[in-house]
Design a protein around this motif. Sequence first.
Motif, PDB file in Angstrom:
ATOM      1  N   LEU A  71      20.707 -21.098 -24.469  1.00 49.12           N
ATOM      2  CA  LEU A  71      20.274 -22.407 -23.955  1.00 49.12           C
ATOM      3  C   LEU A  71      18.950 -22.919 -24.002  1.00 49.12           C
ATOM      4  N   TYR A  72      17.982 -22.610 -24.359  1.00 45.25           N
ATOM      5  CA  TYR A  72      16.351 -22.424 -24.351  1.00 45.25           C
ATOM      6  C   TYR A  72      16.673 -23.025 -25.542  1.00 45.25           C
ATOM      7  N   VAL A  73      16.904 -22.267 -26.735  1.00 45.96           N
ATOM      8  CA  VAL A  73      17.058 -22.775 -27.764  1.00 45.96           C
ATOM      9  C   VAL A  73      17.782 -24.808 -28.187  1.00 45.96           C
ATOM     10  N   VAL A  74      18.810 -24.796 -27.560  1.00 53.01           N
ATOM     11  CA  VAL A  74      19.476 -25.602 -27.032  1.00 53.01           C
ATOM     12  C   VAL A  74      18.845 -27.156 -26.773  1.00 53.01           C
ATOM     13  N   ARG A  75      18.084 -26.606 -25.587  1.00 52.40           N
ATOM     14  CA  ARG A  75      17.874 -27.511 -24.823  1.00 52.40           C
ATOM     15  C   ARG A  75      16.193 -28.150 -25.261  1.00 52.40           C
ATOM     16  N   LEU A  76      15.498 -27.280 -26.542  1.00 55.47           N
ATOM     17  CA  LEU A  76      14.792 -27.431 -27.916  1.00 55.47           C
ATOM     18  C   LEU A  76      15.172 -28.886 -28.690  1.00 55.47           C
ATOM     19  N   ALA A  77      16.646 -27.877 -29.593  1.00 46.98           N
ATOM     20  CA  ALA A  77      17.071 -29.081 -29.734  1.00 46.98           C
ATOM     21  C   ALA A  77      17.791 -30.717 -29.413  1.00 46.98           C
ATOM     22  N   LEU A  78      18.283 -30.554 -28.906  1.00 47.57           N
ATOM     23  CA  LEU A  78      18.237 -31.798 -27.491  1.00 47.57           C
ATOM     24  C   LEU A  78      16.792 -33.207 -27.790  1.00 47.57           C
ATOM     25  N   GLY A  79      16.347 -31.840 -27.197  1.00 46.63           N
ATOM     26  CA  GLY A  79      14.713 -32.432 -26.810  1.00 46.63           C
ATOM     27  C   GLY A  79      14.416 -33.073 -28.571  1.00 46.63           C
ATOM     28  N   ALA A  80      14.245 -32.378 -29.239  1.00 49.98           N
ATOM     29  CA  ALA A  80      14.018 -33.036 -30.581  1.00 49.98           C
ATOM     30  C   ALA A  80      14.781 -34.287 -31.177  1.00 49.98           C
ATOM     31  N   GLN A  81      16.126 -34.447 -31.188  1.00 48.48           N
ATOM     32  CA  GLN A  81      16.876 -35.145 -31.391  1.00 48.48           C
ATOM     33  C   GLN A  81      16.618 -36.344 -30.402  1.00 48.48           C
ATOM     34  N   PHE A  82      15.817 -36.169 -29.308  1.00 45.75           N
ATOM     35  CA  PHE A  82      15.331 -37.380 -28.065  1.00 45.75           C
ATOM     36  C   PHE A  82      13.775 -37.856 -29.064  1.00 45.75           C
ATOM     37  N   SER A  83      13.366 -36.927 -28.887  1.00 46.38           N
ATOM     38  CA  SER A  83      12.389 -37.365 -29.774  1.00 46.38           C
ATOM     39  C   SER A  83      11.912 -37.849 -30.969  1.00 46.38           C
ATOM     40  N   ALA A  84      12.803 -37.619 -32.057  1.00 51.75           N
ATOM     41  CA  ALA A  84      12.908 -38.574 -32.931  1.00 51.75           C
ATOM     42  C   ALA A  84      13.798 -40.143 -32.636  1.00 51.75           C
ATOM     43  N   ALA A  85      14.609 -40.245 -31.862  1.00 54.09           N
ATOM     44  CA  ALA A  85      15.647 -41.548 -31.682  1.00 54.09           C
ATOM     45  C   ALA A  85      13.971 -42.029 -30.415  1.00 54.09           C
ATOM     46  N   THR A  86      13.897 -41.571 -29.912  1.00 56.73           N
ATOM     47  CA  THR A  86      12.679 -42.320 -28.856  1.00 56.73           C
ATOM     48  C   THR A  86      11.295 -42.522 -30.205  1.00 56.73           C
ATOM     49  N   SER A  87      10.996 -42.582 -31.237  1.00 58.74           N
ATOM     50  CA  SER A  87      10.360 -42.612 -31.878  1.00 58.74           C
ATOM     51  C   SER A  87      10.613 -44.031 -32.756  1.00 58.74           C
ATOM     52  N   VAL A  88      12.075 -44.563 -32.949  1.00 51.35           N
ATOM     53  CA  VAL A  88      12.745 -45.229 -33.722  1.00 51.35           C
ATOM     54  C   VAL A  88      12.733 -46.262 -33.079  1.00 51.35           C
ATOM     55  N   ARG A  89      13.328 -45.648 -32.363  1.00 49.73           N
ATOM     56  CA  ARG A  89      13.115 -47.350 -31.183  1.00 49.73           C
ATOM     57  C   ARG A  89      12.040 -47.928 -30.603  1.00 49.73           C
ATOM     58  N   ARG A  90      10.830 -47.545 -30.686  1.00 45.25           N
ATOM     59  CA  ARG A  90      10.067 -48.592 -31.007  1.00 45.25           C
ATOM     60  C   ARG A  90       9.791 -49.860 -32.050  1.00 45.25           C
ATOM     61  N   PHE A  91      10.134 -49.511 -33.020  1.00 49.67           N
ATOM     62  CA  PHE A  91      10.277 -50.368 -33.804  1.00 49.67           C
ATOM     63  C   PHE A  91      11.527 -50.878 -34.369  1.00 49.67           C
ATOM     64  N   LEU A  92      12.774 -50.379 -33.736  1.00 46.38           N
ATOM     65  CA  LEU A  92      13.796 -51.228 -34.024  1.00 46.38           C
ATOM     66  C   LEU A  92      14.350 -53.339 -33.550  1.00 46.38           C
ATOM     67  N   PRO A  93      14.859 -53.797 -34.028  1.00 46.89           N
ATOM     68  CA  PRO A  93      14.909 -54.663 -32.903  1.00 46.89           C
ATOM     69  C   PRO A  93      15.505 -54.392 -32.185  1.00 46.89           C
TER      70      PRO A  93
END
Length: 112
Positions: A71-93
């Motif tokens: 469960l912790y590994v799944v949470r880490l994976a989902l958090g990593a996916q979220f981190s990538a997404a929120t990083s990209v959303r900052r400079f998309l139109p």
Amino acid sequence: MTVELALKGALVALGAAANEFKGPQGHDLKRLSHRLARESRYTEDNLLFNFIGTLPPYVESRYIPSGFTRLYVVRLALGAQFSAATSVRRFLPSSLASEMAADSWPGPRAVP
């Protein structure tokens, strides 16, 4: 590694030089996330900071048994996916996440 590369990629997209991230400071996710928030404020900054605070030290954790639950590994994976997404959303139109948060389907949610 996903989180680190997403943060660095977003910073480079916002004008940082790619070679700024060499050495130990290039692995400091807290420092990188706070710099990204300074350079491009976003509604999800606190969620990003909270997730990064839960990450094990990457360099040290590569060489020792983790003992993580599935469960912790799944949470880490989902958090990593979220981190990538929120990083990209900052400079998309546009932001599908913001549109979905405001829409009636799948249901409105509070934006932090």
